[in-house]
Design an enzyme around this catalytic site. Structure first.
Site, PDB file in Angstrom:
ATOM      1  N   CYS B  50       0.660  -1.258  -0.077  1.00 37.65           N
ATOM      2  CA  CYS B  50      -0.075  -0.436  -0.033  1.00 37.65           C
ATOM      3  C   CYS B  50       0.726   1.508  -0.038  1.00 37.65           C
ATOM      4  O   CYS B  50       0.796   2.187  -0.163  1.00 37.65           O
ATOM      5  CB  CYS B  50      -0.588   0.467   1.090  1.00 37.65           C
ATOM      6  SG  CYS B  50       0.074  -0.368   2.565  1.00 37.65           S
ATOM      7  N   ARG B  52       4.233   1.348  -1.881  1.00 38.18           N
ATOM      8  CA  ARG B  52       5.245   1.879  -2.443  1.00 38.18           C
ATOM      9  C   ARG B  52       4.645   0.501  -3.382  1.00 38.18           C
ATOM     10  O   ARG B  52       4.308  -0.949  -3.265  1.00 38.18           O
ATOM     11  CB  ARG B  52       6.641   1.605  -1.901  1.00 38.18           C
ATOM     12  CG  ARG B  52       6.638   0.016  -1.472  1.00 38.18           C
ATOM     13  CD  ARG B  52       8.104  -0.352  -0.824  1.00 38.18           C
ATOM     14  NE  ARG B  52       8.242   0.121   0.520  1.00 38.18           N
ATOM     15  CZ  ARG B  52       9.115   1.704   0.703  1.00 38.18           C
ATOM     16  NH1 ARG B  52       9.814   2.044  -0.564  1.00 38.18           N
ATOM     17  NH2 ARG B  52       8.993   2.579   1.713  1.00 38.18           N
ATOM     18  N   SER B 109      10.191   3.245   6.075  1.00 34.90           N
ATOM     19  CA  SER B 109       8.894   2.908   6.044  1.00 34.90           C
ATOM     20  C   SER B 109       8.441   4.003   6.342  1.00 34.90           C
ATOM     21  O   SER B 109       8.666   4.251   7.072  1.00 34.90           O
ATOM     22  CB  SER B 109       8.545   1.437   7.252  1.00 34.90           C
ATOM     23  OG  SER B 109       9.056  -0.041   6.762  1.00 34.90           O
ATOM     24  N   ALA B 190     -17.037   4.104  25.778  1.00 38.15           N
ATOM     25  CA  ALA B 190     -16.776   3.418  24.364  1.00 38.15           C
ATOM     26  C   ALA B 190     -15.984   4.145  23.637  1.00 38.15           C
ATOM     27  O   ALA B 190     -17.105   4.398  22.124  1.00 38.15           O
ATOM     28  CB  ALA B 190     -17.849   2.590  23.825  1.00 38.15           C
ATOM     29  N   GLY B 191     -14.735   4.577  23.393  1.00 41.88           N
ATOM     30  CA  GLY B 191     -14.185   5.853  22.974  1.00 41.88           C
ATOM     31  C   GLY B 191     -13.816   5.142  21.468  1.00 41.88           C
ATOM     32  O   GLY B 191     -13.319   3.575  21.600  1.00 41.88           O
ATOM     33  N   GLU B 192     -13.249   5.783  20.291  1.00 40.87           N
ATOM     34  CA  GLU B 192     -12.177   4.882  19.540  1.00 40.87           C
ATOM     35  C   GLU B 192     -11.294   4.088  19.631  1.00 40.87           C
ATOM     36  O   GLU B 192     -11.089   2.983  19.648  1.00 40.87           O
ATOM     37  CB  GLU B 192     -12.430   5.610  17.839  1.00 40.87           C
ATOM     38  CG  GLU B 192     -12.437   5.097  17.005  1.00 40.87           C
ATOM     39  CD  GLU B 192     -12.286   6.531  15.447  1.00 40.87           C
ATOM     40  OE1 GLU B 192     -11.231   5.785  15.054  1.00 40.87           O
ATOM     41  OE2 GLU B 192     -12.806   7.067  15.463  1.00 40.87           O
TER      42      GLU B 192
END
Lengths: 269, 435
Positions: B50, B52, B109, B190-192
């Site tokens: 995704c 390169r 990277s 319940a946060g992300e």
């Protein structure tokens, strides 16, 4: 000569372990381990030599310290083999240096016989092993306090080599339990011998009193721990405190009065 | 022999273009064969992730290999060359080797030291091997590449320490509990980010997850997603007695957990360690809770601080990794340089052999009734003669290459013996001869 060589090996190992804490390179740990094992081997040869030749110039206190160094480092390597807690070496090896230095300071011109009856040897051995396990428990407690301090102060970086708190806590407790078991055998065999050989004065011998006080301290620690009244950090601090107290009392008593070997000699006599 | 690496990466091209230039896995074999069917391309490997798309190829020297590969990339992916060229990088010889080593060791990277890229390069290499387009040059190069990546990972600490907030929580939990198998977690709110942290904890072996939310339906929904249990807001204290890790991300205007409340909880749980991760803004857990015996409280800033430190540590390790890669590149460059004189040596031997065979044929034509045994002796004698004559020039060529005078001496030899580029057989020709 062998004890002196062992002292040097332990000293190099101690420096390498301490350097490892500052600069966590695996090579340092490997070399520290080898030097420590070399010291252990030299100490073993020294003890064998003393028993084969039937006497040592170290004196009763010196023999005890030398046994302490040998047992502590020996148990430490067993632990490293089983649990990969090499970092304890940063406390254990300086302790070994201290014990071996004290042993060499106790050297005299008089040769102390080292062929007591088997039960005396066993009594001394289990007592020493119990103390050695307490030394390792204190080392584990010290690393626990250090790791706890780092975690509380968010100093996470560069401490990957430290074992996790749960491992250190469990290890400290196991060592105390085994140390207490062995010291119970040591103190018990001493009391039994005093009664069997009708030497009640041995019950109040200063060094045997120190071991009894140590036994009481660790019994209290185990009871508090079993009651769940303290957590890992306080338990580690109490553990370090108990060992420090026992060590100071032991060294002071050996300086002021004879020692356990001396007491044993009196029993034999 | 020429070695090139042509490609684009997250450093040169935007995501939209990277998407268009990527080679889907199911088309890879076909694309590799198409690339190797092009003139002067002997061997090829296509690395497509995704971040390169890079094409590594080898072929005869001095025949515009990088242009051929770049043209293939544009045509095959249907991207105009005018759009591709500004973002395209082309590396030759040792530069290509150095870049491939850096990529595979995760020095290039987006997240320095991330481990996936090595696996992706391995997959790309295996795909090329399966398609039969990997020859001696790329086999050697990629085997060396994986050795270098392994060396970097074992000799430096580039891959150690978490570099994301959610994973930093798992790393810290391991410092307290060691293994996370059998441990229990309580999620308050319940946060992300909290959900992400729970996912990491579950993959690390967490045994049980309990979710407390003001809206019970939301808690139940999350519980079913993570295979956990939903509890009411009022049951938090009783659950705190069992949990080992608490992740709080409730939208609350005041502290959900304060010091007094936690002290009594800790007494009830006999001071068993409790790790509290506060991801709420404003904070859900009173910072004084850290004073309680056995409690370790980390808020968002603390975790970000840990991540920053870890990143710095990785960048420091990258310097050591670069040194390893430079040394390995130099070693591989020597091998590549050695290959440069190979075509001249091959041509030289071919030219002398042609002369030898022609002379033998001429002489034998004059000698009637020559026995096979005598013919073999003549063959043997002339071959030995040619070998002895060529021994010194070939040794001199190899020495000149090692001394850095290879190009000059090669030119002299080629001119002296009138060797032409067309004398040099390509890998394809050699393969064809074998067939």
């Amino acid at each position: 000569m062998l004890y002196l060589l062992a002292l040097h090996a332990f000293l190099v190992a101690a420096v390498l372990y301490i350097t490892f804490v500052v600069n966590a390179r695996d090579g340092l740990l490997r070399w520290a381990g080898w030097f420590s094992l070399a010291g252990f081997a030299l100490d073993s040869l020294g003890l064998v030599d003393a028993h084969v030749s039937g006497g040592s110039t170290l004196g009763p206190a010196g023999m005890f310290y030398s046994m302490m160094a040998w047992s502590t480092v020996g148990f430490f390597h067993l632990l490293v083999w089983k649990k990969k807690v090499d970092v304890l070496g940063v406390i254990v090896l300086p302790l070994a240096v201290l014990f071996n230095s004290l042993a060499l300071l106790s050297t005299s011109d008089v040769v102390t016989p080292t062929t007591p009856p088997i039960w005396v040897s066993l009594h001394v051995a289990v007592t020493t092993w119990g103390e050695a396990l307490f030394a390792l428990a204190a080392a584990s407690g010290t690393i626990y306090v250090y790791q706890d301090w780092r975690l509380r102060n968010k100093q996470i970086h560069g401490s990957q080599y430290l074992p996790d708190l749960q491992t250190l806590d469990a290890l400290g407790l196991t060592l105390i339990r085994w140390g207490f078991f062995l010291l119970t055998l040591g103190v018990g065999s001493g009391v039994a011998a005093a009664l069997v050989f009708d030497r009640p004065q041995l019950l109040s011998d200063p060094i045997s009193m120190v071991f009894k006080v140590t036994w009481g301290l660790y019994l209290a620690l185990l009871l508090i721990r079993a009651a769940g009244r303290i957590g890992g950090r306080r338990s580690a601090i109490l553990n370090i405190g108990s060992f420090t107290l026992a060590l100071v009392a032991m060294v002071t008593t050996f300086l002021m009065a004879g020692g356990v070997m001396h007491a044993a000699d009196k029993v034999v006599g | 022999m020429d070695l090139v690496l042509v490609g684009i990466s997250h450093r040169t091209a935007p995501i939209e273009l990277r998407e268009r230039l990527s080679f889907p896995a199911d088309e890879l074999a076909e694309c590799l064969l198409s690339l190797c069917e092009m003139e002067n391309v002997d061997e090829a490997v296509i690395i497509s992730t995704c971040n390169r798309t890079e094409l590594v190829a080898s072929g005869p020297a001095g025949r515009g290999l990088s242009k051929i590969v770049a043209r293939f990339m544009a045509e095959d992916r249907k991207v105009p060359e005018s759009e591709l060229h500004p973002v395209l990088y082309r590396y030759h010889s040792w530069e290509a080797v150095n870049h491939l080593f850096r990529v595979t060791a995760s020095l290039d990277s987006m997240v320095l030291g991330e481990p996936q890229i090595t696996g992706q390069v391995k997959e790309a290499y295996h795909a090329a091997c399966d398609a039969g387009v990997c020859g001696p040059m790329l086999n050697r190069l990629f085997h060396k590449t994986f050795q270098v990546a392994k060396r970097v990972r074992t000799e430096t600490k580039i891959a150690e320490n978490a570099v994301s907030v959610s994973y930093a929580g798992v790393e810290l939990a391991r410092r307290i509990f060691g293994k996370l198998e059998g441990k229990e977690a309580l999620l308050i709110g319940a946060g992300e980010m909290a959900e992400l942290a729970v996912e990491h904890l579950l993959s690390a072996g967490l045994a049980k997850i309990t979710i407390a939310n003001r809206t019970h339906e939301r808690a139940a929904k999350l519980a079913s997603r993570f295979g956990g249990y939903a509890i009411g807001w009022g049951d938090i204290d009783s659950e705190l007695q069992h949990a080992d890790i608490v992740i709080s991300s409730a939208a609350a205007p005041h502290y959900v957990l304060n010091h007094e409340r936690l002290e009594s909880v800790m007494r009830a749980r006999r001071y068993r360690p409790l790790f509290l991760i506060d991801l709420g803004v404003p904070r859900n857990i009173d910072p004084d809770c850290a004073e309680a015996e056995g409690c370790y409280v980390y808020d968002l800033d603390d975790l970000e601080g840990v991540v920053e430190e870890n990143k710095k540590s990785r960048y420091a390790e990258a310097k050591a990794a670069e040194l390893i890669i430079d040394a390995e590149t130099e070693e591989f460059e020597n091998y590549l340089n050695g290959l440069r004189v190979v075509p001249t040596i091959v041509s030289l031997r071919k030219r002398f052999d042609e002369i030898r065979i022609a002379e033998i044929d001429r002489v034998i034509a004059r000698l009637d009734g020559l026995e096979d045994e005598h013919r073999e002796r003549i063959e043997y004698l002339t071959t030995a003669l040619v070998n002895k004559i060529l021994h010194e020039p070939i040794a001199a060529l190899k020495k000149a290459e090692a001394d850095g005078d290879g190009a000059e001496v090669t030119q002299i030899v080629r001119r002296l013996f009138a060797l032409d580029d067309k004398d040099v057989p390509t890998l394809k020709e050699i393969k064809g001869e074998k067939k």
